[in-house]
Design a protein around this motif. Structure first.
Motif: not given
Length: 127
Positions: A45-46, A49-50
């Motif tokens: 997920w992290w 996002q990035w």
């Protein structure tokens, strides 16, 4: 032929590196492997996002597992560089950066790249 998604490749590599370090310390029990999987899920997920953070994932997974182990197992990985004194854990450096290494702050030395603890702890030695 379908190519592997770069994100999945990054996560797969991070998982493999941390599992190699756990195996080197003979800590790769089923509950510990599930800690790695939990971290990989969170880091997926992290990094979605990035995406620019993809090269940091191995170090982050190593830190996640280290934190999770502290609560249930104890300090990991123990420093192989310091032969005397209180046993202490290595730290991942940089905390958020590429090419993460296990570092002993007490001795001020880089011990091994994340994924290469086996060579530093005598798991495999050149003949």
């Amino acid at each position: 032929m379908e190519s592997i998604d770069p994100l999945e490749q990054t996560l797969h590599t991070a998982r493999a590196l941390v599992l190699a370090d756990l195996a080197a310390g003979q800590v790769a029990a089923a509950d510990v492997v599930s800690m790695v999987e939990d971290s990989v899920v969170q880091r997926r997920w992290w990094v979605e996002q990035w995406p620019e953070g993809a090269e940091f994932v191995a170090g982050l997974v190593a830190q996640d597992v280290q934190d999770a182990l502290l609560e249930t197992y104890g300090r990991w990985p123990l420093c192989p560089a310091c032969g005397s004194g209180d046993p202490h854990a290595l730290d991942v450096e940089p905390e958020l950066g590429p090419d993460p290494h296990w570092v002993c702050h007490k001795a001020g030395v880089k011990v091994a790249a994340v994924g290469s603890l086996g060579t530093a702890t005598g798991g495999t030695s050149p003949s």
